[in-house]
Design a protein around this motif. Structure first.
Motif, short mmCIF file in Angstrom:
data_model
loop_
_atom_site.label_atom_id
_atom_site.label_comp_id
_atom_site.label_asym_id
_atom_site.label_seq_id
_atom_site.Cartn_x
_atom_site.Cartn_y
_atom_site.Cartn_z
N PHE A 95 0.92 -1.20 -0.05
CA PHE A 95 0.01 -0.06 -0.21
C PHE A 95 0.90 1.33 0.02
O PHE A 95 1.71 1.42 1.06
N HIS A 98 0.21 7.39 1.46
CA HIS A 98 -1.15 7.91 1.19
C HIS A 98 -1.46 8.46 2.72
O HIS A 98 -0.81 8.35 3.66
N ASP A 100 -4.83 8.80 5.35
CA ASP A 100 -6.18 8.36 5.34
C ASP A 100 -7.09 9.52 5.30
O ASP A 100 -7.01 10.54 5.63
NI NI Z 1 -3.64 4.18 5.50
#
Ligand code: NI
Length: 228
Positions: A95, A98, A100
Motif C-alpha cells: 500500500f 497516502h 487516510d
Molecule cells: Ni492508511
C-alpha cells in the motif's frame, strides 16, 4: 505522537481471530472497496467484507480487548471507534504512500467519524513474512513498525504512511481509526505524558497533595480540550 502498545491481544484472542479469518466464512474482498481517491491507485491488498458475520465477530474480540487496555485509553482518549477492519497482504501486495481520509462514514449507522488516530494491530508473526513494514512519516523523519502478533501501533491519522510490499508469506493485520475526545495531537500527547507521570507517582509514596493537584490539573486540561 506514535505509541506502540504491547500485547493488546492475548494468545487466546489472537488464536480466535486467526481461526475466524482463515475459516471458510471469511469473505476476503479487494481492499480498494474502501479506498478513497488518493489511496485507490496505490492500494493492493485484501480485506474482510465489513458487513460480514466474520467481521462482526472479529470486531467484538478487538474492541473488548481495547476497552480494557489502559494504555490505549490513556494514549487515544477514544470518543468513537471505527469498527476495526481486517486486511491481508500476500506476496507482491503493498500500500503506497497516502494519508487516510479525514472523515469516514460509520459502516453500520452512517454517522460521521473524524479520524484523529490511525491504528494497526499486527496479527501475523513477523518472522512469517518479509516486507510488509508500516512506515509513517512525521517531522522527525520516517518511522517503521513491524510488530509482534498482538501488538498495536497508534499514530496521528494526519501522517503520510505506507505498507512496503510483502515479498514472502502473508501479512495479516487489523486496522482502525479513532475519533478522540482531544482532536489535537499535541494536546493529546501532553495529556498522555501527564497521565503517565501521575500513574508512576501513584506507584510511589510521593507527596499526596502534589499528586492530587497534578490529577486535578490533568482533568481540568481534559475538560478544556475535549469535545464530546
Ligand atoms: Ni492508511
Amino acid at each position: 505522537m506514535l505509541v506502540c502498545l504491547p500485547q493488546v491481544l492475548n494468545a487466546t484472542e489472537l488464536a480466535q481471530l486467526c481461526t475466524l479469518l482463515a475459516g471458510a466464512g471469511a469473505a476476503w474482498v479487494d481492499g480498494r472497496v474502501t479506498a478513497g481517491h488518493q489511496g485507490a491507485p496505490v492500494k493492493f491488498n485484501q480485506q474482510i467484507d465489513e458487513q460480514s458475520r466474520v467481521a462482526t465477530d472479529c470486531q467484538q474480540i478487538v474492541v473488548s480487548a481495547l476497552e480494557r487496555n489502559p494504555l490505549f485509553i490513556s494514549a487515544a482518549l477514544p470518543n468513537v471507534l471505527y469498527p476495526p477492519m481486517f486486511n491481508r497482504y500476500g506476496e507482491g501486495m503493498g500500500f503506497g504512500l497516502h494519508v487516510d481520509g479525514g472523515v469516514r462514514l460509520h459502516p453500520h449507522n452512517g454517522s460521521k467519524l473524524r479520524t484523529d488516530l490511525s491504528a494497526t494491530l499486527f496479527l501475523s508473526d513477523p518472522q512469517s513474512y518479509d516486507g510488509g513494514v508500516l512506515q509513517m512519516e512525521d517531522t522527525y523523519g520516517t518511522h517503521s513498525a513491524k510488530l509482534a502478533a498482538g501488538d498495536m501501533v497508534l499514530y496521528p491519522a494526519t501522517s503520510l504512511h505506507q505498507v512496503t510490499p510483502v515479498t514472502r508469506g502473508v501479512r495479516m493485520a487489523c486496522f482502525m481509526w479513532v475519533q478522540s475526545l482531544v482532536r489535537d495531537d499535541a494536546e493529546r500527547a501532553l495529556l498522555f505524558d501527564l497521565d503517565t507521570a501521575i500513574q508512576r507517582l501513584n506507584q510511589t509514596a510521593a507527596d499526596d497533595i502534589a499528586r492530587r493537584t497534578l490529577t486535578g490539573t490533568y482533568h481540568n486540561l481534559l475538560r478544556k480540550w475535549s469535545d464530546t
